[in-house]
Design a protein around this motif. Structure first.
Motif, PDB file in Angstrom:
ATOM      1  N   LEU A 109       0.826  -1.213   0.000  1.00 19.55           N
ATOM      2  CA  LEU A 109       0.000   0.000   0.000  1.00 19.55           C
ATOM      3  C   LEU A 109       0.859   1.261   0.000  1.00 19.55           C
ATOM      4  N   ALA A 110       1.951   1.236   0.765  1.00 18.10           N
ATOM      5  CA  ALA A 110       2.840   2.406   0.836  1.00 18.10           C
ATOM      6  C   ALA A 110       3.451   2.687  -0.532  1.00 18.10           C
ATOM      7  N   ALA A 111       3.939   1.637  -1.172  1.00 16.44           N
ATOM      8  CA  ALA A 111       4.589   1.815  -2.479  1.00 16.44           C
ATOM      9  C   ALA A 111       3.586   2.298  -3.523  1.00 16.44           C
ATOM     10  N   ARG A 112       2.398   1.708  -3.520  1.00 15.09           N
ATOM     11  CA  ARG A 112       1.391   2.126  -4.513  1.00 15.09           C
ATOM     12  C   ARG A 112       1.036   3.594  -4.345  1.00 15.09           C
ATOM     13  N   GLU A 113       0.966   4.058  -3.097  1.00 17.29           N
ATOM     14  CA  GLU A 113       0.623   5.462  -2.841  1.00 17.29           C
ATOM     15  C   GLU A 113       1.694   6.393  -3.425  1.00 17.29           C
ATOM     16  N   PHE A 166       6.653  -3.838  -0.521  1.00 20.64           N
ATOM     17  CA  PHE A 166       7.038  -2.629  -1.254  1.00 20.64           C
ATOM     18  C   PHE A 166       7.620  -3.025  -2.614  1.00 20.64           C
ATOM     19  N   ARG A 167       8.507  -4.023  -2.596  1.00 20.58           N
ATOM     20  CA  ARG A 167       9.176  -4.454  -3.823  1.00 20.58           C
ATOM     21  C   ARG A 167       8.177  -5.040  -4.811  1.00 20.58           C
ATOM     22  N   ALA A 168       7.159  -5.726  -4.279  1.00 20.24           N
ATOM     23  CA  ALA A 168       6.137  -6.300  -5.164  1.00 20.24           C
ATOM     24  C   ALA A 168       5.406  -5.199  -5.924  1.00 20.24           C
ATOM     25  N   ALA A 169       5.154  -4.072  -5.247  1.00 17.96           N
ATOM     26  CA  ALA A 169       4.457  -2.967  -5.911  1.00 17.96           C
ATOM     27  C   ALA A 169       5.361  -2.303  -6.951  1.00 17.96           C
ATOM     28  N   VAL A 170       6.659  -2.255  -6.672  1.00 23.71           N
ATOM     29  CA  VAL A 170       7.614  -1.711  -7.644  1.00 23.71           C
ATOM     30  C   VAL A 170       7.610  -2.582  -8.897  1.00 23.71           C
ATOM     31  N   ALA A 171       7.595  -3.898  -8.711  1.00 24.64           N
ATOM     32  CA  ALA A 171       7.563  -4.830  -9.839  1.00 24.64           C
ATOM     33  C   ALA A 171       6.246  -4.715 -10.600  1.00 24.64           C
ATOM     34  N   GLU A 172       5.159  -4.603  -9.857  1.00 21.92           N
ATOM     35  CA  GLU A 172       3.811  -4.490 -10.419  1.00 21.92           C
ATOM     36  C   GLU A 172       3.701  -3.270 -11.345  1.00 21.92           C
ATOM     37  N   THR A 220      -4.296  -0.558   6.929  1.00 19.30           N
ATOM     38  CA  THR A 220      -4.915   0.318   5.932  1.00 19.30           C
ATOM     39  C   THR A 220      -4.044   1.540   5.712  1.00 19.30           C
ATOM     40  N   LEU A 221      -4.233   2.176   4.555  1.00 20.12           N
ATOM     41  CA  LEU A 221      -3.512   3.419   4.290  1.00 20.12           C
ATOM     42  C   LEU A 221      -4.287   4.576   4.895  1.00 20.12           C
ATOM     43  N   CYS A 222      -3.605   5.409   5.666  1.00 22.10           N
ATOM     44  CA  CYS A 222      -4.229   6.577   6.270  1.00 22.10           C
ATOM     45  C   CYS A 222      -3.609   7.808   5.613  1.00 22.10           C
ATOM     46  N   ARG A 223      -4.406   8.495   4.758  1.00 23.63           N
ATOM     47  CA  ARG A 223      -3.880   9.644   4.006  1.00 23.63           C
ATOM     48  C   ARG A 223      -3.946  10.911   4.832  1.00 23.63           C
ATOM     49  N   ARG A 224      -2.818  11.581   5.001  1.00 25.76           N
ATOM     50  CA  ARG A 224      -2.804  12.905   5.638  1.00 25.76           C
ATOM     51  C   ARG A 224      -2.019  13.840   4.731  1.00 25.76           C
ATOM     52  N   GLY A 225      -1.001  14.525   5.289  1.00 25.29           N
ATOM     53  CA  GLY A 225      -0.401  15.589   4.478  1.00 25.29           C
ATOM     54  C   GLY A 225       1.000  15.372   3.965  1.00 25.29           C
TER      55      GLY A 225
END
Lengths: 336, 336
Positions: free
Chosen positions: A167-171, A200-206, A323-328
Motif C-alpha cells: 500500500l505504501a509503495a502504490r501510494e 514494497f518491492r512487489a508494488a515496484v515490480a507491479e 490500511t492506508l491513512c492519508r494525511r499531508g
C-alpha cells in the motif's frame, strides 16, 4: 486479617471445603455451600493468599509480558507502550495480574518467570530464531507478537505487513514518484520489516519500474538517527523523492531533518510511515501512514494466550489487516 | 526438573540447609556449604519455586507499580510510559519482578496486590486524598510519585513543580508577553498542576502585572481537546499571546490547532510546555518546555521503595529540579 479457618468456622464446613471453593474445585462442593462460603468471604473482605493458591492449584493468575530487545533501544517505543497498556487493561479485566519484564536474553527471562509459576507469557519483539528457542525450552503457554517464525509450534499474532509495504509503495508510485527509498532497520532479517520490504518491492515490480528505482537505506527506529539521515538526504542532489519509513518514528525524524535542512515535505519529498501512532498527527505536515490497530493486536494476543492457558486447542494464527491513512506528507513528485 | 532434595543429596546436606541458602538465611550456613550449594544450583539450572519462597520468607521479590486514574485517560501518556519503562529496568536490575496494574480504585487494587505478597508498591497518578486513604489502609511499603499529600506518613518522590511554573512565566514575560494564559486540567485540586499554577502566578506578581493578565483555561492532557482548544483560540481577537501548557501533550495540541487555523507559533503566539517529552522535538517549531528528568524520578522512586522494603528509616522526600529548555516556540510578543 480473616483466614480460611475463620471462614470455615463461620460456615460450619472444613477448611478444605473453603479451599476448594477458593480454588474453583466446586465439583466437590454443593452449590449452596459454595454460595455460603463466598458470601462470608465477600462480607469479611477475605483476600486469598496468592502464593499459597499458586502452590495448591499450580495456577498463579499471573501473566507475563516479555519485552525482548530492551538493550537495543534507548527509550520506550510508543508502539510498545500502547501495546503494553492495552495488554494490562485486558489482563486486569480477566482478574489476572500482569508481570512485565524487559529481556536481553529471552530464554533466561522466561525461565525466571516460570519460577513464579506464571500461567503464560506474551513475547514482544523477539526474532524468529529466539521464538523457536524459547518455545522449545519451555512448556509454558506462549504467544509471540509480530514474529515470523515458521515453526508450526509457535502461536503468533501479527499484521499483514506485506500488504502494508504494498500500500505504501502504490501510494508513492501513484503520486508519480520514481526515485523511491525504503528506510528501515535490517530489511534482511526474517521479520516484520522484511515482509514490509517484500510488499514494497512487489508494488515496484507491479508498476514495471526499474529495480534501480528502489534504494534501501538502513536506519534504526529512533528519532535522532532518522533526523540525521533526513539532514543528510536533504544535501543529496539525487535524493529519493518518495520515501517509505517502516516506522512512524523514522518518518517523523526524516520529515523534521529534511525540513530543517530546507527540503520541505510534501512539496520537495513525500513520506509514508507505518503504525499510525498518535505522534503521526503531531508533526507538520501530519503524516500519511500505514495504520495498524495496536489495541486490537493486544486483545488478540491476550485472547490467544488465554485459549492456550485454558488448555483448549492451539489458537489459529492471527494476522490483522492494515490500511492506508492519508494525511499531508504525500504530494505529486516534483519535476526532475 | 531439579528439586531442593536433589541439590541437598548431591551436596550432602539437609533440604533445610539448601532452603536457607536459597532464601538468604546464610547466617545459619557455613560459607563453604553455601558456596557448594550455589554451585550445584547453577550447574543444574535449578530455578527456585517463587510462590513457595514467598510463603516461607514472606518476601515475594515482586514490586508493583500501581497506575492510578486509568479511567481518566484514553491512551497511555508518554510521560507514564517512560516512567514505567525505567522502573521496570531498575526493578529487574535488582533481581526483582515488576507487576503493573492500572487502577480506577487505588485502595481496592492495593489490597489485591497485597494478596500476592508484593514487597511494596510505587503509586503513580493518585490524588493526595487517595494517597492518605491507601497509606492508612495498608501496611505495605508505598512510594507516591508526583503527589502533594501533606501527611507525614507518605513517602513522596516528585519535582519542583512550583519552580517549573515560575520559569515558564518568566520566559514568556521576559519576551514581552502581557496577555498570558495557563492551560491545564483542574488547577484547583491539590497536586502538581496546582503547584505549577502557583509558580506561574508568583512570576506574574513578581513582574507587577495586573492579575487580569493571566487567563486560566481548562484542558484535559490529551492531543484532541488541546488541538480543538488551539483552533478555538485562533479565532479569538483578544486571544492570549503567551501560553504555558502544564504538559507537553497540551502544548503540542495547541501549537497544531493554532497553526492549522492560521495563527503561527512563535510569530503570532508563544507556547511553553512541561515535561520535555521526546515529542517536544517532533513538532514544528520544536517546543520550548520545562524539562524534567523522568528516568531520574523513576530511579528515585525505586530507591525510596527499596529503602522502605528493607526496613530502614523512611527515606526523605525527594523533589527533583526542573530546568527551562529553550527551543523554537517562544518569540517576542507581537505588537498589540
Amino acid at each position: 486479617m480473616t483466614t480460611v479457618r475463620d471462614i470455615a468456622a463461620e460456615a460450619g464446613v472444613s477448611a478444605m471445603t473453603v479451599s476448594n471453593v477458593i480454588n474453583g474445585r466446586t465439583d466437590k462442593v454443593s452449590v449452596a455451600t459454595a454460595e455460603r462460603v463466598r458470601s462470608i468471604m465477600a462480607r469479611t473482605g477475605y483476600v486469598p493468599n496468592g502464593p499459597a493458591t499458586a502452590l495448591s492449584t499450580s495456577r498463579s493468575n499471573i501473566v507475563a509480558l516479555i519485552h525482548a530487545a530492551s538493550g537495543r533501544r534507548s527509550q520506550p517505543s510508543p508502539h510498545d507502550s500502547i501495546f503494553l497498556d492495552e495488554v494490562e487493561r485486558r489482563v486486569t479485566g480477566t482478574g489476572r495480574f500482569l508481570m512485565i519484564r524487559s529481556a536481553d536474553d529471552v530464554a533466561q527471562t522466561s525461565a525466571e518467570l516460570r519460577s513464579w509459576r506464571v500461567d503464560g507469557a506474551i513475547v514482544l519483539g523477539a526474532f524468529a530464531s529466539e521464538a523457536d528457542e524459547v518455545q522449545a525450552q519451555l512448556g509454558l503457554p506462549l504467544v509471540f507478537v509480530d514474529n515470523y517464525s515458521t515453526s508450526s509450534r509457535i502461536s503468533r499474532v501479527g499484521l499483514d505487513d506485506f500488504q502494508g509495504g504494498l500500500l505504501a509503495a502504490r501510494e508513492l508510485i501513484g503520486a508519480g514518484h520514481r526515485r523511491l527509498a525504503l528506510v528501515a532497520p535490517g530489511v534482511d532479517r526474517p521479520g516484520v520489516i522484511h515482509q514490509r520490504y517484500l510488499g514494497f518491492r512487489a508494488a515496484v515490480a507491479e508498476a514495471s519500474l526499474d529495480r534501480n528505482s528502489l534504494e534501501l537505506i538502513d536506519c534504526e527506529p529512533f528519532f535522532d538517527p532518522s533526523w540525521e539521515l533526513g539532514s543528510a538526504l536533504a544535501r543529496r542532489q539525487d535524493r529519493p523523492t518518495g520515501l517509505f519509513a517502516t516506522a512512524d518514528i523514522i518518518a517523523i525524524g526524516l520529515l523534521k531533518g529534511m525540513a530543517e535542512a530546507g527540503v520541505q515535505v510534501p512539496t520537495a519529498a513525500s513520506i509514508v510511515g507505518f503504525d499510525d501512532l498518535p505522534e503521526a498527527r503531531y508533526v507538520t505536515p501530519s503524516l500519511t501512514t500505514i495504520r495498524q490497530d495496536i489495541p486490537a493486536k493486544a486483545q488478540a494476543a491476550v485472547d490467544a494466550l488465554l485459549t492456550l492457558i485454558e488448555g483448549n486447542e492451539r489458537p489459529a494464527e492471527v494476522r490483522l489487516p492494515v490500511t492506508l491513512c492519508r494525511r499531508g506528507s504525500v504530494a505529486p513528485a516534483p519535476p526532475d
